[in-house]
Design a protein around this motif. Structure first.
Motif, short mmCIF file in Angstrom:
data_model
loop_
_atom_site.label_atom_id
_atom_site.label_comp_id
_atom_site.label_asym_id
_atom_site.label_seq_id
_atom_site.Cartn_x
_atom_site.Cartn_y
_atom_site.Cartn_z
N ASP A 122 1.18 -1.08 0.07
CA ASP A 122 -0.24 -0.10 0.04
C ASP A 122 1.09 1.08 -0.04
O ASP A 122 1.29 2.03 0.98
CB ASP A 122 -0.85 -0.48 0.70
CG ASP A 122 -1.98 1.11 0.91
OD1 ASP A 122 -2.04 1.73 0.09
OD2 ASP A 122 -2.94 0.97 2.34
N SER A 203 0.90 -0.05 4.05
CA SER A 203 1.40 -1.18 4.95
C SER A 203 1.14 -1.99 3.77
O SER A 203 1.77 -1.76 2.68
CB SER A 203 -0.35 -1.63 5.16
OG SER A 203 -1.96 -1.63 4.09
N ARG A 224 -7.33 -2.62 -3.77
CA ARG A 224 -7.55 -1.18 -2.64
C ARG A 224 -8.49 -1.09 -1.89
O ARG A 224 -8.45 -1.69 -0.64
CB ARG A 224 -7.82 -0.39 -3.46
CG ARG A 224 -8.43 0.92 -2.75
CD ARG A 224 -7.21 1.62 -1.92
NE ARG A 224 -6.82 0.99 -1.16
CZ ARG A 224 -5.68 1.12 -0.51
NH1 ARG A 224 -4.45 2.17 -0.75
NH2 ARG A 224 -5.58 0.72 0.34
N ASP A 225 -9.53 -2.62 -2.36
CA ASP A 225 -10.30 -2.88 -1.68
C ASP A 225 -10.40 -4.29 -0.91
O ASP A 225 -10.01 -4.28 0.39
CB ASP A 225 -11.88 -3.95 -2.45
CG ASP A 225 -12.32 -2.80 -4.17
OD1 ASP A 225 -12.54 -2.06 -3.15
OD2 ASP A 225 -13.15 -3.94 -4.72
N THR A 226 -8.65 -5.13 -1.40
CA THR A 226 -8.52 -5.96 -0.30
C THR A 226 -7.85 -5.56 0.87
O THR A 226 -7.72 -5.86 1.47
CB THR A 226 -7.17 -6.67 -0.99
OG1 THR A 226 -8.02 -7.31 -2.53
CG2 THR A 226 -6.73 -8.35 -0.42
N LEU A 227 -6.91 -4.37 0.07
CA LEU A 227 -6.01 -3.64 1.54
C LEU A 227 -7.10 -2.94 2.50
O LEU A 227 -6.66 -3.07 3.97
CB LEU A 227 -5.56 -2.70 0.72
CG LEU A 227 -4.47 -2.68 0.09
CD1 LEU A 227 -3.18 -2.50 -0.64
CD2 LEU A 227 -2.73 -3.98 1.18
N ASP A 228 -7.34 -1.94 1.81
CA ASP A 228 -9.35 -1.87 3.05
C ASP A 228 -10.07 -2.80 4.16
O ASP A 228 -9.83 -2.27 5.22
CB ASP A 228 -10.42 -0.81 1.71
CG ASP A 228 -9.16 -0.27 1.36
OD1 ASP A 228 -7.92 0.78 1.80
OD2 ASP A 228 -10.26 0.60 0.65
N THR A 229 -9.83 -4.23 3.06
CA THR A 229 -10.82 -5.22 3.87
C THR A 229 -9.69 -5.54 5.41
O THR A 229 -10.41 -5.95 6.12
CB THR A 229 -11.01 -6.47 3.35
OG1 THR A 229 -12.08 -6.01 2.00
CG2 THR A 229 -11.61 -7.37 4.47
N SER A 231 -7.28 -3.54 6.88
CA SER A 231 -7.17 -2.54 7.30
C SER A 231 -8.21 -2.88 7.89
O SER A 231 -8.12 -2.77 10.04
CB SER A 231 -7.05 -0.83 7.34
OG SER A 231 -7.68 -0.19 8.04
N ALA A 232 -9.73 -2.45 8.03
CA ALA A 232 -10.65 -2.40 8.74
C ALA A 232 -10.94 -3.73 9.81
O ALA A 232 -11.87 -3.85 10.57
CB ALA A 232 -12.01 -2.84 7.88
N HIS A 270 1.71 -3.27 9.14
CA HIS A 270 1.21 -1.70 8.58
C HIS A 270 2.52 -0.97 9.60
O HIS A 270 2.44 -1.52 10.50
CB HIS A 270 -0.14 -1.59 9.08
CG HIS A 270 -0.32 -1.54 10.58
ND1 HIS A 270 -0.07 -1.14 11.38
CD2 HIS A 270 -1.70 -2.75 10.75
CE1 HIS A 270 -1.32 -1.72 12.55
NE2 HIS A 270 -1.32 -2.66 12.27
#
Length: 273
Positions: A122, A203, A224-229, A231-232, A270
């Motif tokens: 990321d 990250s 991007r979706d994968t990294l956001d998932t 993270s959350a 991260h």
């Protein structure tokens, strides 16, 4: 850096052939190349043993002052010595594994990727950077068509999977084919390597192909979706999403694949605040 890790076997009655671990300055992920049931490998220990043994030795070797490819080559040689007296290391189906390794210092993160597991950075203020080795996919694109035309879980699909794995063996660790970690230390020199500045990475994620399916096989998520998932929801949350997608297509008719469910492993790191 701060890390979270999750791994889930593809089937509860079969060993998890992925391996992942994090040390003080390095992380590794290996995806063992499982052989279809009924296939001999020449090794009495099996794929799971190979992946965790090579992975553990590699993580230790990354603590020394060696290149990543040098550390991998030396670790392959050490695994060879551990079972050369009991196993047929020249067998065409001897255990093998993909490798992703990262090592960080004060300013840089070094990386190595061999075969089809995935490393995603990321990048601060930029799009994700994806590092993967697609040579096996390129070789297998034509070879897998008979298998992909059949419903997963049927006897016909099982036979086609065995044929596909046997055909791939003719291209493994050969020029013009693809490279994995098995018994040839020279395979380490064929890995994709590089480095990025540590302050440019928010990250990073190391994913076996069983965990990257949402993005690179199913097309249900971007990187991007994968990294956001991650993270959350963390690595376990990403794997839960993969399993839900797989469960929606148990016969592999929407997304043809060798296994309805694959071993899925994620290492997510991260930058600390």
């Amino acid at each position: 850096m701060s890390f979270r890790l999750a791994t889930v076997p593809g089937k509860p009655d079969r060993p998890n052939e992925d391996f992942a671990a994090v040390g003080a300055n390095a992380a590794v992920l290996l995806d063992g190349a499982g052989t279809p049931p009924g296939t001999e490998s020449g090794c009495l220990h099996g794929v799971a043993w190979f992946a965790r043994t090579l992975g553990g030795l590699l993580l230790g070797a990354l603590g020394a002052d060696a290149t990543l490819s040098g550390a991998l080559g030396a670790s392959i040689e050490r695994v060879n010595r551990l079972h050369a007296d009991t196993c047929d290391l020249k067998h065409s189906d001897t255990p093998s594994a993909t490798v992703v390794a990262v090592r960080w210092g004060t300013t840089d993160i070094e990386y190595l990727v061999l075969a089809d597991s995935v490393l995603v950075f990321d990048r601060v203020g930029d799009a994700p950077e994806v590092v993967t080795d697609d040579r096996e996919a390129m070789v297998g694109r034509e070879l897998r068509k008979p298998m992909d035309a059949l419903a997963t879980g049927t006897p016909e699909h099982a036979r086609a999977l065995r044929d596909y794995v046997a055909a791939l063996a003719d291209h493994r660790n050969r020029p013009g084919g693809f490279w994995v970690a098995n018994t040839d230390p020279a395979a380490a020199d064929e890995a994709i390597t590089g480095r990025v500045r540590r302050d440019e990475v928010a990250s990073m994620a190391l994913l076996s192909d069983g965990a990257s399916r949402l993005a690179d096989r199913f097309g249900l998520a971007t990187w991007r979706d994968t990294l956001d998932t991650l993270s959350a929801e963390g690595p376990a949350g990403l794997i839960r999403q993969v399993r839900r997608a797989e469960d929606s297509d148990p016969d592999g008719l929407r997304w043809p694949r060798g296994k309805a469910h694959d071993d899925a492993t994620v290492v997510y790191g991260h930058a600390e605040d």
